[in-house]
Design an enzyme around this catalytic site. Structure first.
Site, PDB file in Angstrom:
ATOM      1  CB  SER A 175      -0.958  -0.005   1.192  1.00  0.00           C
ATOM      2  OG  SER A 175      -0.253  -0.181   2.401  1.00  0.00           O
ATOM      3  CG  HIS A 203      -3.609  -0.627  -2.569  1.00  0.00           C
ATOM      4  ND1 HIS A 203      -4.050   0.673  -2.493  1.00  0.00           N
ATOM      5  CD2 HIS A 203      -3.348  -1.011  -1.298  1.00  0.00           C
ATOM      6  CE1 HIS A 203      -4.034   1.066  -1.234  1.00  0.00           C
ATOM      7  NE2 HIS A 203      -3.614   0.054  -0.479  1.00  0.00           N
ATOM      8  CE  LYS A 235      -7.457   1.121   0.451  1.00  0.00           C
ATOM      9  NZ  LYS A 235      -6.761   0.189   1.306  1.00  0.00           N
TER      10      LYS A 235
HETATM   11  C1  LIG Z   1      -6.762   0.122   2.807  1.00  0.00           C
HETATM   12  C2  LIG Z   1      -6.237  -1.211   3.144  1.00  0.00           C
HETATM   13  C3  LIG Z   1      -6.908  -2.053   4.012  1.00  0.00           C
HETATM   14  C4  LIG Z   1      -8.093  -1.586   4.814  1.00  0.00           C
HETATM   15  O1  LIG Z   1      -9.232  -1.527   4.048  1.00  0.00           O
HETATM   16  P1  LIG Z   1     -10.452  -0.599   4.557  1.00  0.00           P
HETATM   17  O2  LIG Z   1     -11.612  -1.121   3.825  1.00  0.00           O
HETATM   18  O3  LIG Z   1     -10.063   0.785   4.174  1.00  0.00           O
HETATM   19  O4  LIG Z   1     -10.529  -0.786   6.033  1.00  0.00           O
HETATM   20  C5  LIG Z   1      -6.450  -3.340   4.188  1.00  0.00           C
HETATM   21  N1  LIG Z   1      -5.342  -3.767   3.549  1.00  0.00           N
HETATM   22  C6  LIG Z   1      -4.622  -2.965   2.726  1.00  0.00           C
HETATM   23  C7  LIG Z   1      -3.408  -3.495   2.060  1.00  0.00           C
HETATM   24  C8  LIG Z   1      -5.047  -1.661   2.515  1.00  0.00           C
HETATM   25  O5  LIG Z   1      -4.340  -0.847   1.744  1.00  0.00           O
END
Ligand SMILES: *Cc1c(COP(=O)(O)O)cnc(C)c1O
Length: 386
Positions: A175, A203, A235
């Site tokens: 991330s 991602h 996302k």
């Molecule tokens: C953003 C993210 C999460 C968390 O997801 P949310 O739905 O925002 O809680 C988990 N793992 C990774 C790798 C992330 O980038």
């Protein structure tokens, strides 16, 4: 009582104090902050679906039918047909047997890791994994071995010396760095050493692979190669929530054991239906992905030609390495003077001495938007020389 106030003061001194920027309106590509517009390069809305008219329209009509709240947990009376339809759609989309809809990616990782490993077991976790994975590991009470980032050989050494139940967990796309885990090799060593592999594709989902089916689909890795896939829906999918997908038996096990699935209110059913529309948009989003990739390629070429230090990433996560916290903040402030929003990422989100600007690109950006970013980066280059 502990001196919380002086801890806050120390954070400020160290350039580590965190604040929340108040914004209004939509995310992409221009958001409003303090009454003024800022062209944002830091959201994770990779395909611009967070404000797409079609999923908004689905949400609107689904609200009329289902109301707002989930009102109960899935195991009491909250498991709505809308949730079920999304789970079936997610399983089909990821080419997996079964899927479960969680409230957030954070909760999915906590629930999955702590359900699938426990006291007496061993979890192997990439050193740069997301905080929600780290917390899931702690919650599980298993022994946790961190392996050097992407280092499959050292992981294999550790696996061969470990007895008992073993779980390996990794981000698919990291991330804060944007690089992709060595998934094919991870799948191989996990198979050879009888370890259960969990991949968090927060991602990559919607962005990588054929029709945006994610980092595993890109490599043709099936549910047999990687049994547990976690994906998030806030996302690229532009809505909210997360899912876990894999063999039906494992999903059934999670319904019994994943406490963050069991002891929480179901998501609003209407949101599940809006997410189904997002999945249609993702599936038919080849043009969005091609445009996004052209932005990524141009950014990399032109920013590195200016002397900026980029990471080996081909994804929309494109960090500019800075090092010092204060210099990262200075560059972020400098860009803001030009009407651009790129936040500085500092420890503990990234390792000490590795502060960076995390640029994220979205299909909602135009090439003109990218021109503005590149011009401002050119004008701000002097901020890095002190
Ligand atoms: C953003 C993210 C999460 C968390 O997801 P949310 O739905 O925002 O809680 C988990 N793992 C990774 C790798 C992330 O980038």
């Amino acid at each position: 009582m502990r001196d919380f106030a002086s801890e806050l003061e120390q954070r400020k001194q160290a350039g580590l104090y965190r604040t929340r920027r108040l914004i209004s309106g939509r995310q992409q590509p221009v958001l409003i902050s303090g009454g003024k517009p800022l062209l944002s390069f830091c959201s994770n809305d990779y395909l611009g679906l967070a404000s797409h008219p079609l999923n908004i329209e689905t949400l609107r009509s689904a609200l009329a039918e289902n109301g707002i709240g989930g009102a109960s947990s899935h195991l009491i009376c909250g498991h709505n047909e809308a949730h079920h339809r999304l789970e079936e759609r997610l399983a089909a989309f990821t080419r997996r047997s079964s899927a479960l809809f969680f409230s957030t990616g954070y909760m999915a990782n906590l629930g999955v890791i702590s359900a699938l490993a426990g006291r007496g077991d061993t979890i192997f976790s990439d050193q740069l994994n997301h905080a929600s994975i780290i917390d899931g590991c702690s919650l599980s009470r298993a022994r946790v071995c961190r392996y050097a980032h992407g280092d499959v050989a050292s992981l294999e050494g550790m696996l061969s010396e470990t007895e008992g139940h073993k779980l390996v967990v990794t981000d698919g796309v990291f991330s804060m760095d944007g690089d992709v885990a060595p998934l094919r090799d991870l799948a191989r060593v996990c198979r050879d050493h009888g370890a259960l592999l969990v991949v968090d594709d927060a991602h990559g989902f919607g962005v990588l692979g054929p029709q945006g089916r994610g980092c595993l689909a890109e490599l043709g890795l099936s549910e047999e190669d990687v049994p547990v896939l976690v994906g998030t829906l806030g996302k690229a999918a532009g809505t909210s929530g997360a899912f876990v997908a894999g063999p039906a038996m494992l999903m059934d096990y999670l319904v019994q054991k994943a406490r963050t699935y069991i002891y929480t209110t179901a998501m609003p059913p209407a949101l599940a239906l809006a997410t189904c529309t997002s999945l249609d948009l993702i599936e038919h989003g080849d043009e969005l992905r091609a445009h996004l990739q052209s932005l990524v390629n141009r950014f990399r070429q032109e920013a590195s030609a200016m002397g900026y230090d980029l990471m080996p990433s081909r994804t929309p996560v494109q960090p500019i390495m800075i090092g010092s916290n204060t210099r990262a903040l200075a560059l972020s402030h400098g860009l803001e003077e030009f009407g651009l929003l790129v936040t500085a990422i500092r420890p503990p989100t990234v390792p000490e001495g590795e502060a960076r600007l995390r640029v994220t690109l979205s299909a909602a950006h135009s090439h003109d938007d990218l021109d503005s970013l590149l011009q401002a980066l050119l004008d701000c280059r002097h901020l890095l020389k002190t």
